[in-house]
Each structure stands twice: as structure tokens, then as C-alpha cells.
Design a protein around this motif. Structure first.
Motif, PDB file in Angstrom:
ATOM      1  N   TYR A 298      24.198  31.922  30.093  1.00 29.51           N
ATOM      2  CA  TYR A 298      24.074  31.728  28.788  1.00 29.51           C
ATOM      3  C   TYR A 298      25.397  32.728  27.861  1.00 29.51           C
ATOM      4  CZ  TYR A 298      19.324  29.867  29.157  1.00 29.51           C
ATOM      5  OH  TYR A 298      18.594  29.006  29.997  1.00 29.51           O
ATOM      6  N   GLU A 299      25.776  32.958  28.510  1.00 28.64           N
ATOM      7  CA  GLU A 299      27.190  33.571  27.949  1.00 28.64           C
ATOM      8  C   GLU A 299      28.053  33.346  27.436  1.00 28.64           C
ATOM      9  OE1 GLU A 299      28.675  36.379  30.181  1.00 28.64           O
ATOM     10  OE2 GLU A 299      26.613  38.260  30.130  1.00 28.64           O
ATOM     11  N   ASP A 300      28.673  31.935  27.870  1.00 23.83           N
ATOM     12  CA  ASP A 300      29.618  31.173  27.411  1.00 23.83           C
ATOM     13  C   ASP A 300      28.569  29.340  27.577  1.00 23.83           C
ATOM     14  OD1 ASP A 300      29.218  30.302  30.108  1.00 23.83           O
ATOM     15  OD2 ASP A 300      31.240  30.336  30.143  1.00 23.83           O
ATOM     16  N   VAL A 305      29.398  23.537  27.155  1.00 29.50           N
ATOM     17  CA  VAL A 305      28.716  21.839  26.334  1.00 29.50           C
ATOM     18  C   VAL A 305      29.374  21.581  25.350  1.00 29.50           C
ATOM     19  CG1 VAL A 305      27.251  22.469  27.772  1.00 29.50           C
ATOM     20  CG2 VAL A 305      26.771  22.677  25.534  1.00 29.50           C
ATOM     21  N   GLY A 306      29.376  22.420  23.923  1.00 32.61           N
ATOM     22  CA  GLY A 306      30.151  22.428  23.028  1.00 32.61           C
ATOM     23  C   GLY A 306      28.785  22.384  21.862  1.00 32.61           C
ATOM     24  N   ASP A 307      28.648  22.141  20.688  1.00 36.32           N
ATOM     25  CA  ASP A 307      27.860  22.657  20.067  1.00 36.32           C
ATOM     26  C   ASP A 307      26.938  21.649  20.154  1.00 36.32           C
ATOM     27  OD1 ASP A 307      29.864  24.091  18.470  1.00 36.32           O
ATOM     28  OD2 ASP A 307      29.386  22.268  17.031  1.00 36.32           O
ATOM     29  N   ILE A 308      25.434  22.042  20.115  1.00 34.85           N
ATOM     30  CA  ILE A 308      24.140  21.448  19.845  1.00 34.85           C
ATOM     31  C   ILE A 308      23.024  22.170  18.644  1.00 34.85           C
ATOM     32  CG2 ILE A 308      24.427  21.797  22.932  1.00 34.85           C
ATOM     33  CD1 ILE A 308      22.419  24.096  22.924  1.00 34.85           C
ATOM     34  N   ASP A 309      22.116  21.455  18.941  1.00 34.00           N
ATOM     35  CA  ASP A 309      21.045  21.584  18.164  1.00 34.00           C
ATOM     36  C   ASP A 309      20.040  23.003  18.164  1.00 34.00           C
ATOM     37  OD1 ASP A 309      21.812  19.374  16.848  1.00 34.00           O
ATOM     38  OD2 ASP A 309      20.559  17.658  18.175  1.00 34.00           O
ATOM     39  N   ASP A 311      18.671  26.636  19.360  1.00 32.18           N
ATOM     40  CA  ASP A 311      19.165  28.136  19.018  1.00 32.18           C
ATOM     41  C   ASP A 311      19.163  28.674  20.439  1.00 32.18           C
ATOM     42  OD1 ASP A 311      18.944  30.734  19.347  1.00 32.18           O
ATOM     43  OD2 ASP A 311      17.644  30.734  17.424  1.00 32.18           O
ATOM     44  N   ILE A 312      19.823  29.401  20.878  1.00 32.55           N
ATOM     45  CA  ILE A 312      20.767  30.002  22.604  1.00 32.55           C
ATOM     46  C   ILE A 312      19.105  31.449  23.310  1.00 32.55           C
ATOM     47  CG2 ILE A 312      21.672  30.767  23.650  1.00 32.55           C
ATOM     48  CD1 ILE A 312      24.193  28.981  22.393  1.00 32.55           C
ATOM     49  N   ALA A 313      19.376  31.701  22.286  1.00 32.42           N
ATOM     50  CA  ALA A 313      18.167  32.630  22.063  1.00 32.42           C
ATOM     51  C   ALA A 313      16.842  32.149  22.648  1.00 32.42           C
ATOM     52  CB  ALA A 313      18.272  33.216  21.230  1.00 32.42           C
ATOM     53  N   ILE A 314      16.663  31.192  22.272  1.00 31.39           N
ATOM     54  CA  ILE A 314      14.652  30.589  22.429  1.00 31.39           C
ATOM     55  C   ILE A 314      15.168  29.967  24.178  1.00 31.39           C
ATOM     56  CG2 ILE A 314      13.114  29.102  22.238  1.00 31.39           C
ATOM     57  CD1 ILE A 314      13.851  29.512  19.376  1.00 31.39           C
ATOM     58  N   LEU A 315      16.492  29.419  24.147  1.00 33.69           N
ATOM     59  CA  LEU A 315      16.503  28.425  25.073  1.00 33.69           C
ATOM     60  C   LEU A 315      16.953  29.708  26.483  1.00 33.69           C
ATOM     61  CD1 LEU A 315      19.579  25.959  24.952  1.00 33.69           C
ATOM     62  CD2 LEU A 315      17.751  25.810  24.568  1.00 33.69           C
ATOM     63  N   ARG A 316      17.499  30.641  26.554  1.00 36.55           N
ATOM     64  CA  ARG A 316      17.428  32.001  26.499  1.00 36.55           C
ATOM     65  C   ARG A 316      16.111  32.605  27.401  1.00 36.55           C
ATOM     66  NH1 ARG A 316      20.798  34.808  24.634  1.00 36.55           N
ATOM     67  NH2 ARG A 316      22.946  34.387  25.910  1.00 36.55           N
ATOM     68  N   GLU A 317      15.011  32.616  26.735  1.00 34.76           N
ATOM     69  CA  GLU A 317      14.369  32.930  26.566  1.00 34.76           C
ATOM     70  C   GLU A 317      13.783  31.915  27.579  1.00 34.76           C
ATOM     71  OE1 GLU A 317      10.137  33.296  24.106  1.00 34.76           O
ATOM     72  OE2 GLU A 317      11.636  32.789  22.657  1.00 34.76           O
ATOM     73  N   HIS A 318      12.946  30.885  27.407  1.00 33.21           N
ATOM     74  CA  HIS A 318      12.583  30.092  28.802  1.00 33.21           C
ATOM     75  C   HIS A 318      13.451  29.074  29.509  1.00 33.21           C
ATOM     76  CE1 HIS A 318       9.266  29.514  25.591  1.00 33.21           C
ATOM     77  NE2 HIS A 318      10.243  29.299  24.403  1.00 33.21           N
ATOM     78  N   GLY A 319      14.580  30.290  29.778  1.00 33.77           N
ATOM     79  CA  GLY A 319      15.611  29.922  30.625  1.00 33.77           C
ATOM     80  C   GLY A 319      15.731  28.100  30.545  1.00 33.77           C
ATOM     81  N   ILE A 320      16.091  27.764  29.790  1.00 33.30           N
ATOM     82  CA  ILE A 320      16.640  26.200  29.866  1.00 33.30           C
ATOM     83  C   ILE A 320      18.289  26.053  29.643  1.00 33.30           C
ATOM     84  CG2 ILE A 320      16.479  23.722  28.495  1.00 33.30           C
ATOM     85  CD1 ILE A 320      14.184  25.435  27.485  1.00 33.30           C
ATOM     86  N   LEU A 321      18.723  24.631  30.763  1.00 28.77           N
ATOM     87  CA  LEU A 321      19.698  24.940  31.233  1.00 28.77           C
ATOM     88  C   LEU A 321      20.184  23.531  30.266  1.00 28.77           C
ATOM     89  CD1 LEU A 321      19.394  25.038  34.522  1.00 28.77           C
ATOM     90  CD2 LEU A 321      20.236  27.037  32.687  1.00 28.77           C
ATOM     91  N   VAL A 322      21.612  23.641  29.935  1.00 25.82           N
ATOM     92  CA  VAL A 322      21.949  22.172  29.019  1.00 25.82           C
ATOM     93  C   VAL A 322      23.221  21.903  29.632  1.00 25.82           C
ATOM     94  CG1 VAL A 322      23.414  21.565  26.571  1.00 25.82           C
ATOM     95  CG2 VAL A 322      21.505  23.687  27.012  1.00 25.82           C
ATOM     96  N   ASP A 323      23.107  20.808  29.786  1.00 26.68           N
ATOM     97  CA  ASP A 323      24.685  20.181  29.888  1.00 26.68           C
ATOM     98  C   ASP A 323      25.459  18.838  29.101  1.00 26.68           C
ATOM     99  OD1 ASP A 323      26.449  19.684  32.045  1.00 26.68           O
ATOM    100  OD2 ASP A 323      26.082  18.158  33.164  1.00 26.68           O
TER     101      ASP A 323
END
Length: 379
Positions: A298-300, A305-309, A311-323
Motif C-alpha cells: 500500500y506504500e505506493d 493506480v491513481g485516485d480512488i474513492d 480509504d487506503i487505511a481500510i483497504l490495508r486493514e482488510h488486505g484488499i488489492l486495487v488495479d
């Protein structure tokens, strides 16, 4: 909870598909399991499915017991044998719990059968009509990779809970759903050098087009690699990625799957949600285990991936990936295998415009799978 049986005229969005085989969507997925009653409780409790229909001794079914569960447009049929021998037991002994039938919703199961067998498909079973007081269903089947069967289902003249031979199952226990909507895609694992054979099968026999191709440069880590091609029908409702192993330093997830499944089969079912954070959070609270993704992913993330809707902290908490692709972005996460053999698992996916399959996440996902393989001593 019968499917809407209105004949559909669906827009063709993938123009390369020949589309001589009209498909409205996935009708159901049938898994052969060791204990259908307990498996049904698991999928209700952990995934939020609801009981729809039942068949067994009480309905005149002597050789098997089946529970039908549904959430959104996803319908699972869980089937166990009622005797010590027979084809269901043989399937479970060989493969463990796994997908046997991928049923496709069609307007004409006889024509679908004739079209596909006329183009080279091997017969699983001839068209047959089954009836009860709620009407009739016509089904037929063709063989695909391993022992997987595509069942064509025409239920346009049926108004029962599932199919003739089943009765409505309205249990007292009705846990809340977890927000799962429909099957996004289903992935098949095949053996060395077999991917193109099955890609050709879906193109020639079923009129699919190749949507995306990934080679071992796209899907590789320090230790393992695989290759994949994604096949789709014209309206995009049915997507079947096909994976095969590629040479690597250690045993890939595809090889591990084939070793424990004893052949080719369905590796994972990707199910869509409109709110992956809510869905994954609910499933984790109910005991579903997901792959672990390291914090450094999640560091970069925003640079990649650019702007997303979200919260990265919540994605990190659950291990959810983005592409991201040229049409938008997606969020995804894999469960751990849902049975003791390291074979079948589920993917949770939320699409926000993206039509791709998370190529930018392959390395992180497959390193996470390798960590699990290492824990199992199968890497």
C-alpha cells in the motif's frame, strides 16, 4: 426463488465472439461435497447465502442429497452421495469437495446441446425434460476440462423453487447476506500444455472470444509462474479464464492444485459485490479466511493506480488489492481454500469501470499464495 425466465436480448459487447450459442448467464454451480448439510451451513453462515430448495430421501431422491442456496444471482447446489459407491463418491474420493457442474442459463437446452456437440463437444448427457406440478425444465450436458460438465438449463416453463425433484427449503436460520451479487468469472486450471486446447474449445465449440492473454512474464514471482487466457461470450456474462502451469524454480499454485485435485478443474469462483469493504469485513467476522497481503503493497498504491474513492487505511486493514485499466479500476481479494485440500477458493471483486482481471496485482496475490504453499510444505 426462481430465476427470471424472461427471454433476454442481451447486448453484444465483445464483437470478436461468434456467439452462435446464446447464453443468458450462469444458472447455478453444483459442487460435489462430502457433507452437503454441513457445507450448506458453512455457506449460509460464512458467505451469507440463503436456503432455497432441497432434494433428498424426503423428496424421493435415493442416491444423493442436495441443498440449493442463493445470494443475489449466485446459486450454489451442494450435493452429497447417499451410498458407499457410485459416481458422486468417486468424484469426491478423487477430487475432494469441488465443482462438478457449471450450469448455463439458455433459452433452448436442446439446440444448445445440438450446436455444441455438432461442433465437437463430447456428450455428458442427452437432453431430457423433467417435470412436476410447477412446470418443466429441459437440461443437457457437455464435457469440458477434467470432469467438469457444462449443463444447459432452459427453465422458461418452470415456476418452482429450483427444479423438479426439489422442494422449497425455508429454514429458520436466515443469516444476513454479505452483499454478493453475481458470478463475475470462473477460473479453470488445466495441465501442462493444455491451455490452448481449451481456449480453442471455447472458441470453436461455444463461440467465445479471447478477451485477455497473460504469459509467464505477466504472472510470475521469484519462484513460480503460470499462463492464462480469458475467454468470454459476446454479452460478457460468462467469462472463463483458463490457467496452465509455466516453468519456475518451485511448484506453482496450478501444479499444487492439479496434484491435490488429481486433474484439471475449477480453481476459483469470482463473485461480485458493490461494496467490497463491507462484504470482506462481514465475511471475516463470520470466519472466512483471506490471503494476507503485506503492508508495503500500500506504500505506493496511489502512484500505481491513481485516485480512488476508498480509504487506503481500510483497504490495508482488510488486505484488499486495487488495479486500474483504461476503463476504470477494480478491487479484489482471494479467500484461502474453502476445504482442506488446497484447491477451490473464492475471489471477491468489485468493479468500478475496469473490465480487466487485476494484472497489476498478480505478483502480490501469487506471493501471498506462495506463502500459504510454503506453510503447507507444497511450494
Amino acid at each position: 426463488m426462481a430465476t427470471d425466465t424472461t427471454s433476454l436480448k442481451l447486448e453484444k459487447i465483445f464483437t470478436d465472439a461468434e456467439d452462435f450459442l446464446p447464453l443468458n448467464g450462469t444458472d447455478h454451480v453444483e459442487l460435489f461435497v462430502g457433507n452437503a448439510k454441513q457445507a450448506a451451513h458453512f455457506y449460509k453462515t460464512a458467505f451469507g447465502f440463503q436456503g432455497v430448495a432441497y432434494a433428498g430421501l424426503e423428496t424421493g431422491m435415493k442416491d444423493r442429497t442436495s441443498y440449493v442456496l442463493q445470494q443475489g444471482k449466485i446459486r450454489l447446489v451442494l450435493t452429497s452421495p447417499m451410498s458407499a459407491d457410485g459416481p458422486i463418491n468417486e468424484h469426491i474420493n478423487k477430487h475432494g469437495d469441488g465443482v462438478k457442474n457449471v450450469a448455463l442459463w439458455v433459452d433452448d437446452a436442446v439446440k444448445s446441446f445440438e450446436t455444441t456437440t455438432g461442433r465437437g463437444a463430447e456428450v455428458a448427457f442427452e437432453p431430457k425434460t423433467i417435470e412436476d406440478e410447477n412446470g418443466k425444465v429441459v437440461i443437457s450436458g457437455i464435457k469440458t476440462y477434467g470432469e467438469t460438465v457444462h449443463v444447459f438449463v432452459d427453465r422458461s416453463e418452470y415456476d418452482g423453487p429450483f427444479m423438479p425433484g426439489y422442494r422449497a427449503w425455508d429454514s429458520h436460520y436466515k443469516p444476513e447476506d454479505t452483499g454478493l451479487k453475481y458470478i463475475d468469472h470462473m477460473v479453470g486450471n488445466v495441465g501442462w500444455g493444455e491451455m490452448n486446447k481449451w481456449v480453442e474449445f471455447y472458441a470453436k465449440v461455444m463461440g467465445f472470444a479471447q478477451l485477455i492473454s497473460f504469459d509467464d512474464k505477466d504472472i510470475s514471482t521469484e519462484y513460480t509462474a503460470l499462463m492464462s487466457k480469458v475467454m468470454t461470450n459476446g454479452n460478457g456474462r460468462i467469462k472463463f479464464p483458463i490457467n496452465e502451469p509455466a516453468e519456475g524454480k518451485k511448484k506453482s499454485q496450478i501444479e499444487e492444485y492439479i496434484d491435490f485435485y488429481n486433474g484439471a478443474g475449477v480453481q476459483h469462483i469470482a463473485v461480485a459485490t458493490d461494496d467490497i469493504i463491507k462484504t470482506v469485513s462481514a465475511m471475516k467476522d463470520r470466519g472466512v479466511e483471506f490471503l494476507y497481503v503485506p503492508d508495503n503493497y500500500y506504500e505506493d498504491l496511489l502512484e500505481r493506480v491513481g485516485d480512488i474513492d476508498e480509504d487506503i487505511a481500510i483497504l490495508r486493514e482488510h488486505g484488499i488489492l486495487v488495479d486500474r485499466d483504461e476503463e476504470g479500476y477494480l478491487l479484489q481479494l482471494f479467500t484461502k481454500p474453502v476445504a482442506d485440500r488446497p484447491t477451490l477458493f473464492f475471489e471477491i471483486i468489485q468493479r468500478k469501470g475496469a473490465q480487466s482481471f487485476g494484472k497489476g496485482n498478480f505478483k502480490a496475490l501469487f506471493e501471498a499464495i506462495e506463502r500459504e504453499q510454503d506453510n503447507r510444505g507444497t511450494l
